[in-house]
Scaffold this active site. Structure first.
Site, PDB file in Angstrom:
ATOM      1  N   CYS A 130       0.827  -1.215   0.000  1.00 61.15           N
ATOM      2  CA  CYS A 130       0.000   0.000   0.000  1.00 61.15           C
ATOM      3  C   CYS A 130       0.859   1.263   0.000  1.00 61.15           C
ATOM      4  CB  CYS A 130      -0.931   0.009   1.207  1.00 61.15           C
ATOM      5  SG  CYS A 130      -2.120  -1.327   1.218  1.00 61.15           S
ATOM      6  N   HIS A 271      -2.384   7.226   4.548  1.00 57.55           N
ATOM      7  CA  HIS A 271      -2.978   6.064   3.884  1.00 57.55           C
ATOM      8  C   HIS A 271      -4.289   5.719   4.587  1.00 57.55           C
ATOM      9  CE1 HIS A 271      -3.679   2.237   2.153  1.00 57.55           C
ATOM     10  NE2 HIS A 271      -3.227   1.527   3.172  1.00 57.55           N
ATOM     11  N   ASN A 301      -9.878   0.540   2.191  1.00 61.13           N
ATOM     12  CA  ASN A 301      -8.435   0.603   1.905  1.00 61.13           C
ATOM     13  C   ASN A 301      -8.218   0.257   0.423  1.00 61.13           C
ATOM     14  OD1 ASN A 301      -5.706   0.073   1.591  1.00 61.13           O
ATOM     15  ND2 ASN A 301      -5.503  -1.108   3.469  1.00 61.13           N
TER      16      ASN A 301
HETATM   17  N1  COA Z   1     -16.902  -8.876  12.015  1.00 62.33           N
HETATM   18  C1  COA Z   1     -17.226  -9.214  13.258  1.00 62.33           C
HETATM   19  N2  COA Z   1     -16.351  -9.687  14.159  1.00 62.33           N
HETATM   20  C2  COA Z   1     -15.083  -9.791  13.765  1.00 62.33           C
HETATM   21  C3  COA Z   1     -14.658  -9.453  12.441  1.00 62.33           C
HETATM   22  C4  COA Z   1     -15.643  -8.984  11.568  1.00 62.33           C
HETATM   23  N3  COA Z   1     -15.353  -8.622  10.312  1.00 62.33           N
HETATM   24  N4  COA Z   1     -13.331  -9.669  12.353  1.00 62.33           N
HETATM   25  C5  COA Z   1     -12.928 -10.126  13.546  1.00 62.33           C
HETATM   26  N5  COA Z   1     -13.979 -10.201  14.381  1.00 62.33           N
HETATM   27  C6  COA Z   1     -13.992 -10.649  15.780  1.00 62.33           C
HETATM   28  C7  COA Z   1     -12.805 -11.530  16.114  1.00 62.33           C
HETATM   29  O1  COA Z   1     -13.073 -12.881  15.832  1.00 62.33           O
HETATM   30  C8  COA Z   1     -12.658 -11.270  17.591  1.00 62.33           C
HETATM   31  O2  COA Z   1     -13.606 -12.030  18.280  1.00 62.33           O
HETATM   32  P1  COA Z   1     -13.263 -12.686  19.719  1.00 62.33           P
HETATM   33  O3  COA Z   1     -12.981 -11.506  20.610  1.00 62.33           O
HETATM   34  O4  COA Z   1     -14.486 -13.412  20.033  1.00 62.33           O
HETATM   35  O5  COA Z   1     -12.063 -13.528  19.487  1.00 62.33           O
HETATM   36  C9  COA Z   1     -13.054  -9.817  17.767  1.00 62.33           C
HETATM   37  O6  COA Z   1     -13.866  -9.503  16.613  1.00 62.33           O
HETATM   38  C10 COA Z   1     -11.886  -8.859  17.804  1.00 62.33           C
HETATM   39  O7  COA Z   1     -11.025  -9.183  16.707  1.00 62.33           O
HETATM   40  P2  COA Z   1      -9.668  -8.468  16.491  1.00 62.33           P
HETATM   41  O8  COA Z   1      -8.965  -9.098  15.336  1.00 62.33           O
HETATM   42  O9  COA Z   1      -8.970  -8.400  17.819  1.00 62.33           O
HETATM   43  O10 COA Z   1     -10.182  -7.024  16.091  1.00 62.33           O
HETATM   44  P3  COA Z   1      -9.344  -5.700  15.988  1.00 62.33           P
HETATM   45  O11 COA Z   1      -9.885  -4.688  16.909  1.00 62.33           O
HETATM   46  O12 COA Z   1      -7.870  -5.957  15.988  1.00 62.33           O
HETATM   47  O13 COA Z   1      -9.747  -5.217  14.535  1.00 62.33           O
HETATM   48  C11 COA Z   1      -8.841  -5.088  12.314  1.00 62.33           C
HETATM   49  C12 COA Z   1      -9.400  -5.999  13.402  1.00 62.33           C
HETATM   50  C13 COA Z   1      -8.483  -5.936  11.108  1.00 62.33           C
HETATM   51  C14 COA Z   1      -9.912  -4.096  11.929  1.00 62.33           C
HETATM   52  C15 COA Z   1      -7.605  -4.342  12.883  1.00 62.33           C
HETATM   53  O14 COA Z   1      -6.708  -5.272  13.453  1.00 62.33           O
HETATM   54  C16 COA Z   1      -6.869  -3.563  11.831  1.00 62.33           C
HETATM   55  O15 COA Z   1      -7.392  -2.600  11.289  1.00 62.33           O
HETATM   56  N6  COA Z   1      -5.605  -3.907  11.557  1.00 62.33           N
HETATM   57  C17 COA Z   1      -4.825  -3.200  10.568  1.00 62.33           C
HETATM   58  C18 COA Z   1      -5.314  -3.580   9.193  1.00 62.33           C
HETATM   59  C19 COA Z   1      -4.703  -2.773   8.111  1.00 62.33           C
HETATM   60  O16 COA Z   1      -4.651  -1.585   8.196  1.00 62.33           O
HETATM   61  N7  COA Z   1      -4.245  -3.458   7.067  1.00 62.33           N
HETATM   62  C20 COA Z   1      -3.729  -2.862   5.905  1.00 62.33           C
HETATM   63  C21 COA Z   1      -2.454  -2.142   6.124  1.00 62.33           C
HETATM   64  S1  COA Z   1      -1.930  -1.448   4.627  1.00 62.33           S
END
Ligand code: COA
Length: 344
Positions: A130, A271, A301
């Protein structure tokens, strides 16, 4: 004998002095089809509430099966060329920053070059996740500053929808398709245009964002397809932490070199991956969110397209005008990150 770069030669005529590269035209392209969080919740175990609260994303644009990255590039490029009042045949170089090329071979840049009638131009693809667009902007600007090129097209274009596992709720909610194009030309005024750049990489985080198969490590075969190895896999938590730090480093790095503070900057273009990443970084840097442009809610994104798309819309909304300082930061797979300081 060492030849002095033309950019550093000051002669009698101001036109011979190149201070920096400047942006002479911006264009964008977005697929028409909108996929909302509610649409995703019909097939995935997720909800609008969860996606909006954790990411700030409400909807994204997704290209149809007949649209490839080069199609978005050409539309964005035509708009940028029109604003710059040049045609494809005037270009010296085309850089397409993408991780979703039309084909592994040849480069998408060559397909774009042909369709723009850019007969005088060299063309290549640049891959930096990205962060691709920030790398492309930096590379293109160097060619302008040395006088090697006078008119460069830099495209940030990705269709992550084509490498997204639509059964994986941890990634399918995040991404969208789009393209942004910039025309770079020399600026002849002091302290104007693209002033400072910062490019960084940390390959120790390579596995955090990866498409495992389809390359030389694991060429495409029946087995890799069956095991869904051609889709983008991500470890969200470490990437989130990395992303916040990338913004902190990108902002403070270029500001320090230019002896400026965050208060001197009129508009920050980060970004667009997750609103919480932007808010977290802005808080630590003591930047009011009014100065941080965001459109992640509408597009998700869009990888390499995200910074030029945001730049285009921020300009439309007059978040910066002539003389404003704009600071852009990208980050992504690699891991990579980079920033650029611009005086508009
Ligand atoms: N819908 C509902 N629940 C979801 C889900 C979705 N799409 N994705 C994950 N969950 C659940 C998980 O299973 C977890 O459940 P649990 O607590 O029962 O285990 C809970 O939600 C929390 O998941 P988690 O992965 O800890 O969420 P988070 O707060 O870290 O958010 C992202 C997840 C992906 C949004 C976050 O980690 C993120 O934005 N990361 C960076 C991604 C990014 O920018 N990537 C590109 C870079 S260029």
């Amino acid at each position: 004998m060492i030849k002095q770069s033309p950019s550093k030669i000051k002669t009698g005529s101001p036109e011979n002095f190149i201070s920096h590269a400047q942006i002479s035209g911006i264009g964008i392209a977005l697929p028409e089809k909108i996929i909302t969080n509610f649409d995703l919740a019909k097939t995935l175990d997720t909800s609008d509430e969860w996606i909006a609260a954790r990411t700030g994303i409400h909807e994204r644009r997704i290209g149809d099966k007949n649209t490839a990255t080069s199609d978005l590039c050409v539309t964005a490029a035509q708009q940028a060329l029109q604003e710059a009042e040049i045609s494809g045949s005037d270009l010296n170089l085309i850089i397409v920053c993408t991780v979703t090329p039309d084909n592994p071979v040849p480069s998408t840049a060559c397909l774009v070059q042909e369709r723009l009638g850019a007969k005088q131009a060299g063309a290549f693809d640049l891959s930096a996740g990205c962060t691709g667009f920030m790398y492309g902007l930096t590379v293109g600007s160097q060619f302008i500053e040395t006088g090697f090129c006078q008119k460069i097209l830099v495209l940030g274009a990705d269709m992550l929808s084509k490498i997204t596992d639509w059964n994986d709720r941890s990634t399918a909610i995040l991404f969208g398709d789009g393209a942004g194009a910039l025309v770079l030309t020399p600026s002849h005024a002091e302290k104007s245009g693209l002033l400072k750049f910062r490019l960084k990489a940390d390959g120790s985080g390579a596995s955090f964002l990866m498409v495992e198969a389809g390359g030389t490590r694991s060429p495409a075969c029946e087995e890799t397809v069956k095991n869904r190895k051609h889709y983008l896999k991500m470890e969200g938590k470490p990437v989130f932490k990395f992303a916040v730090n990338a913004i902190l480093d990108g902002v403070t790095g270029v500001l320090k070199e230019e002896n400026l503070t965050v208060d001197d900057i009129d508009c920050f273009i980060f970004h667009q991956a997750n609103i919480r990443i932007m808010e977290n970084a802005a808080k630590q840097l003591k930047i009011p969110m009014e100065k941080v442009f965001t459109n992640v809610g509408r597009y998700g994104n869009t990888s390499s397209a995200s910074v030029p798309l945001a730049l285009y819309e921020a300009r439309q909304e007059k978040k910066f005008t002539t003389g404003s300082y704009v600071l852009m930061v990208g980050y992504g797979a690699g891991l990579t990150w980079g920033s650029a300081l611009m005086r508009w």
